[in-house]
Every structure is written in structure tokens, then in C-alpha cells.
Design an enzyme around this catalytic site. Structure first.
Site, PDB file in Angstrom:
ATOM      1  N   GLY A 214      38.154  34.092  35.893  1.00  0.00           N
ATOM      2  CA  GLY A 214      38.738  34.179  34.742  1.00  0.00           C
ATOM      3  C   GLY A 214      38.826  35.717  34.245  1.00  0.00           C
ATOM      4  O   GLY A 214      38.316  36.628  35.038  1.00  0.00           O
TER       5      GLY A 214
ATOM      6  N   HIS B 118      41.995  20.967  37.140  1.00  0.00           N
ATOM      7  CA  HIS B 118      42.945  21.684  37.940  1.00  0.00           C
ATOM      8  C   HIS B 118      42.151  22.045  39.144  1.00  0.00           C
ATOM      9  O   HIS B 118      40.875  22.631  39.206  1.00  0.00           O
ATOM     10  CB  HIS B 118      43.031  23.141  36.998  1.00  0.00           C
ATOM     11  CG  HIS B 118      43.748  24.124  38.018  1.00  0.00           C
ATOM     12  ND1 HIS B 118      43.594  25.561  37.289  1.00  0.00           N
ATOM     13  CD2 HIS B 118      44.463  24.128  38.938  1.00  0.00           C
ATOM     14  CE1 HIS B 118      44.190  26.143  38.385  1.00  0.00           C
ATOM     15  NE2 HIS B 118      44.672  25.498  39.173  1.00  0.00           N
TER      16      HIS B 118
ATOM     17  N   MET C  46      41.259  23.457  42.451  1.00  0.00           N
ATOM     18  CA  MET C  46      41.412  24.625  43.594  1.00  0.00           C
ATOM     19  C   MET C  46      40.634  24.649  44.777  1.00  0.00           C
ATOM     20  O   MET C  46      39.736  25.297  44.726  1.00  0.00           O
ATOM     21  CB  MET C  46      41.445  26.065  42.657  1.00  0.00           C
ATOM     22  CG  MET C  46      42.254  26.347  41.710  1.00  0.00           C
ATOM     23  SD  MET C  46      41.714  27.555  40.448  1.00  0.00           S
ATOM     24  CE  MET C  46      40.662  26.465  39.194  1.00  0.00           C
TER      25      MET C  46
ATOM     26  N   MET D 171      36.748  24.422  41.856  1.00  0.00           N
ATOM     27  CA  MET D 171      36.839  25.509  42.807  1.00  0.00           C
ATOM     28  C   MET D 171      35.715  25.399  43.897  1.00  0.00           C
ATOM     29  O   MET D 171      34.778  24.909  43.590  1.00  0.00           O
ATOM     30  CB  MET D 171      36.721  27.003  42.244  1.00  0.00           C
ATOM     31  CG  MET D 171      37.583  27.324  41.264  1.00  0.00           C
ATOM     32  SD  MET D 171      37.271  29.184  40.717  1.00  0.00           S
ATOM     33  CE  MET D 171      38.183  29.133  39.262  1.00  0.00           C
TER      34      MET D 171
ATOM     35  N   ASP E 136      48.556  29.425  33.261  1.00  0.00           N
ATOM     36  CA  ASP E 136      47.148  29.529  33.391  1.00  0.00           C
ATOM     37  C   ASP E 136      46.742  30.884  33.881  1.00  0.00           C
ATOM     38  O   ASP E 136      47.053  31.066  35.168  1.00  0.00           O
ATOM     39  CB  ASP E 136      46.599  28.417  34.477  1.00  0.00           C
ATOM     40  CG  ASP E 136      45.180  28.354  34.355  1.00  0.00           C
ATOM     41  OD1 ASP E 136      44.315  29.125  33.876  1.00  0.00           O
ATOM     42  OD2 ASP E 136      44.774  27.566  35.279  1.00  0.00           O
ATOM     43  N   GLY E 137      46.054  31.816  33.142  1.00  0.00           N
ATOM     44  CA  GLY E 137      45.526  33.034  33.516  1.00  0.00           C
ATOM     45  C   GLY E 137      45.971  34.135  32.622  1.00  0.00           C
ATOM     46  O   GLY E 137      47.249  34.316  32.354  1.00  0.00           O
TER      47      GLY E 137
ATOM     48  N   MET F  51      50.530  29.330  37.897  1.00  0.00           N
ATOM     49  CA  MET F  51      49.519  30.345  37.556  1.00  0.00           C
ATOM     50  C   MET F  51      50.048  31.657  37.320  1.00  0.00           C
ATOM     51  O   MET F  51      51.245  31.965  37.894  1.00  0.00           O
ATOM     52  CB  MET F  51      49.129  30.243  38.949  1.00  0.00           C
ATOM     53  CG  MET F  51      48.031  29.314  39.427  1.00  0.00           C
ATOM     54  SD  MET F  51      46.686  28.560  38.278  1.00  0.00           S
ATOM     55  CE  MET F  51      45.646  30.075  38.191  1.00  0.00           C
TER      56      MET F  51
ATOM     57  N   ASP G 270      38.149  23.727  35.713  1.00  0.00           N
ATOM     58  CA  ASP G 270      38.699  24.497  36.990  1.00  0.00           C
ATOM     59  C   ASP G 270      37.633  24.141  37.882  1.00  0.00           C
ATOM     60  O   ASP G 270      36.540  24.550  37.748  1.00  0.00           O
ATOM     61  CB  ASP G 270      38.761  25.916  36.678  1.00  0.00           C
ATOM     62  CG  ASP G 270      39.887  26.372  35.856  1.00  0.00           C
ATOM     63  OD1 ASP G 270      40.990  26.080  36.040  1.00  0.00           O
ATOM     64  OD2 ASP G 270      39.449  26.968  34.577  1.00  0.00           O
TER      65      ASP G 270
ATOM     66  N   SER H  46      39.935  26.760  28.696  1.00  0.00           N
ATOM     67  CA  SER H  46      39.287  26.683  29.994  1.00  0.00           C
ATOM     68  C   SER H  46      37.874  26.894  30.180  1.00  0.00           C
ATOM     69  O   SER H  46      37.136  27.973  29.706  1.00  0.00           O
ATOM     70  CB  SER H  46      39.956  27.705  31.092  1.00  0.00           C
ATOM     71  OG  SER H  46      38.909  27.920  32.288  1.00  0.00           O
TER      72      SER H  46
ATOM     73  N   HIS I  43      40.438  22.138  29.829  1.00  0.00           N
ATOM     74  CA  HIS I  43      41.045  22.495  31.170  1.00  0.00           C
ATOM     75  C   HIS I  43      39.659  22.752  32.015  1.00  0.00           C
ATOM     76  O   HIS I  43      38.760  23.712  31.672  1.00  0.00           O
ATOM     77  CB  HIS I  43      41.872  23.708  31.223  1.00  0.00           C
ATOM     78  CG  HIS I  43      42.240  24.178  32.192  1.00  0.00           C
ATOM     79  ND1 HIS I  43      43.550  23.575  32.636  1.00  0.00           N
ATOM     80  CD2 HIS I  43      41.886  25.189  33.189  1.00  0.00           C
ATOM     81  CE1 HIS I  43      43.810  24.353  33.954  1.00  0.00           C
ATOM     82  NE2 HIS I  43      42.686  25.094  34.133  1.00  0.00           N
TER      83      HIS I  43
ATOM     84  N   GLY J  31      41.197  31.822  40.870  1.00  0.00           N
ATOM     85  CA  GLY J  31      39.924  32.040  41.108  1.00  0.00           C
ATOM     86  C   GLY J  31      38.908  32.536  40.149  1.00  0.00           C
ATOM     87  O   GLY J  31      37.772  32.258  40.018  1.00  0.00           O
TER      88      GLY J  31
HETATM   89  C1  DX5 Z   1      41.499  30.970  37.080  1.00  0.00           C
HETATM   90  C2  DX5 Z   1      41.455  29.610  36.427  1.00  0.00           C
HETATM   91  C3  DX5 Z   1      41.757  29.561  34.870  1.00  0.00           C
HETATM   92  C4  DX5 Z   1      40.955  30.729  34.094  1.00  0.00           C
HETATM   93  C5  DX5 Z   1      41.755  31.371  33.229  1.00  0.00           C
HETATM   94  O1  DX5 Z   1      41.492  30.352  38.286  1.00  0.00           O
HETATM   95  O2  DX5 Z   1      42.586  28.459  36.966  1.00  0.00           O
HETATM   96  O3  DX5 Z   1      41.906  28.569  34.261  1.00  0.00           O
HETATM   97  O4  DX5 Z   1      39.615  30.099  33.706  1.00  0.00           O
HETATM   98  O5  DX5 Z   1      40.858  32.482  32.484  1.00  0.00           O
HETATM   99  P1  DX5 Z   1      41.624  33.467  31.479  1.00  0.00           P
HETATM  100  O6  DX5 Z   1      42.070  32.743  30.345  1.00  0.00           O
HETATM  101  O7  DX5 Z   1      40.452  34.092  31.118  1.00  0.00           O
HETATM  102  O8  DX5 Z   1      42.514  34.173  32.421  1.00  0.00           O
HETATM  103 ZN    ZN Z   2      42.794  26.587  35.649  1.00  0.00          ZN
END
Ligand code: DX5
Ligand code: ZN
Length: 216
Positions: free
Chosen positions: A142, A64, A66, A35, A173-174, A135, A33, A6, A31, A140
């Protein structure tokens, strides 16, 4: 196990170099993200940034979303070079219509579900999906802790996919880390997103190799 680093956890001041670093380290997908500060309480980047980065690697771009009203932006992300587009079932767009927009653009469609959402919501669409994104943290940010309870959803979806004879992939993811990835693998996950566990390590290749080896 496929690993999708990510980019949320990368150094954005050298975004292109970080994609190249992840590519050389053995990432299977990138990946990304997206947002909007509305669907989730954080802001990242959008289609124009992704478009400029598209030629940094030949690895697939796993986008992804969001964001609220994802249907309004499918064209932009398809134009930007997304290979997979995931959007959330909890967003306010019509799910079937948004999937159609993705399919019409020749992009691989995926549905994402937050921790509080039942996997039942994806069942009516499962036959159309390239991937389901489960998820394992609240979307939101990492660096949060993996929610092992979510593996029940993975097991449920894996069974349903097999019974229907589909080849739909399951992504989590997460919170994926050395201490959690084996749990995901055992539950039947195909793709693990990993932010902190790749970009937070000094050697990204070693990090990815170790994560993969823990799934064997
Ligand atoms: C969170 C994201 C993830 C995030 C994962 O909303 O969708 O992709 O970056 O980060 P880690 O692997 O650090 O949990
Ligand atoms: Zn993600």
C-alpha cells in the site's frame, strides 16, 4: 463511484473492528489483499483469516489474490465467503480453468492485470467476467503512487465492454487519493480500492464521502 477500502492498510491487531469501522464509514465492498510472498514480495493473510472475519459485515468481500497457482486455492476462498475473487493473468494458473472453478462455486470472477500487462489478455474472457481489476501500482504494498498512464487501459476496456453490451465492472487499485480519484472516474472506473486514503485518515467516513464527492 463505489469505494472498496483495502484492509491492507488497517490495524491488523483489531482486524474485525477495522472492517466494522469501514462498514459504518460507508464502504461499498471490503477489499482483501491476499499475498503469498512469491507472486509478490509481501505476505498477508489467507482463507482461514477471511473466514473468521466474514460475519463482521454484510458488505461484499472483494478478494484480490496476489498468489502463484491461484487455481489451487479457489475452493478455500469460496468456502471462506468471498463474493468476488480476482486473480492475476500473470500468475501461472490456466486462466479459463481458474475462472471455471470460481464460476462453479457461484463466486463472481475477476481478472487482475499488473501495470506492465496489456489489457488485450483479458479480452478472450471479458464476457465471463464480473469485473476487471486494473492495477495502478505494482502489486505488493500500500501507499505507492498512482500511475495515471493506466487510465488508457481503463478507457480501452470501457469501450470494449460497451461495444459488447456487457455490464462488466472496472476496478482500479493503488494510489487512489483525493488528488487522483477524479482521473479514475473520468476514465470510466466503477470501483476504486483505497487503502491509505481511508485507513490513513482519522475519519474514515469523511474520507470516503470526500473521495465519492470528487467523482461527481
Ligand atoms: C497493493 C494492493 C492494494 C493496496 C492499495 O498490492 O493490491 O489493494 O492496499 O493501497 P493504497 O490505496 O494505499 O495504494
Ligand atoms: Zn488489492
Amino acid at each position: 463511484m463505489l469505494i472498496a477500502p483495502s484492509l491492507l492498510s488497517c490495524d491488523f491487531s483489531i482486524f474485525r473492528d477495522e472492517i466494522i469501522r469501514a462498514d459504518k464509514a460507508g464502504a461499498d465492498l471490503m477489499h482483501l489483499d491476499v499475498m503469498d510472498g512469491h507472486f509478490v514480495p509481501n505476505l498477508t493473510f489467507g482463507a482461514p483469516v477471511i473466514k473468521k472475519l466474514r460475519n463482521a459485515t454484510e458488505k461484499p468481500f472483494d478478494v484480490h489474490l496476489m498468489i502463484s497457482e491461484p487455481h489451487r486455492y479457489i475452493g478455500d476462498f469460496a468456502d471462506a465467503g468471498a463474493d468476488i475473487i480476482s486473480f492475476h493473468t500473470e500468475s501461472d494458473s490456466d486462466i479459463g480453468e481458474t475462472l471455471s472453478l470460481i464460476e462453479e462455486r457461484g463466486v463472481k470472477p475477476a481478472l487482475a492485470i499488473k501495470p506492465g500487462t496489456s489489457p488485450d489478455v483479458v479480452l478472450p474472457y471479458l464476457d465471463r467476467l464480473y469485473m476487471v481489476l486494473v492495477m495502478t501500482v505494482e502489486p505488493g504494498f500500500g501507499g505507492q503512487s498512482f500511475m495515471p498512464d493506466m487510465m488508457e487501459k481503463v478507457t480501452f476496456l470501457r469501450k470494449e465492454i460497451e461495444e459488447r453490451g456487457l455490464d462488466t465492472l472496472i476496478e482500479v487499485d493503488g494510489g487512489i487519493a483525493k488528488s487522483t480519484i477524479a482521473t479514475a472516474a473520468k476514465a470510466g472506473v466503477d470501483i476504486c480500492v483505497a487503502g491509505t486514503a481511508v485507513f490513513g485518515e482519522p475519519d474514515a467516513k469523511e474520507a470516503i464521502d470526500t473521495l465519492k464527492s470528487l467523482c461527481e
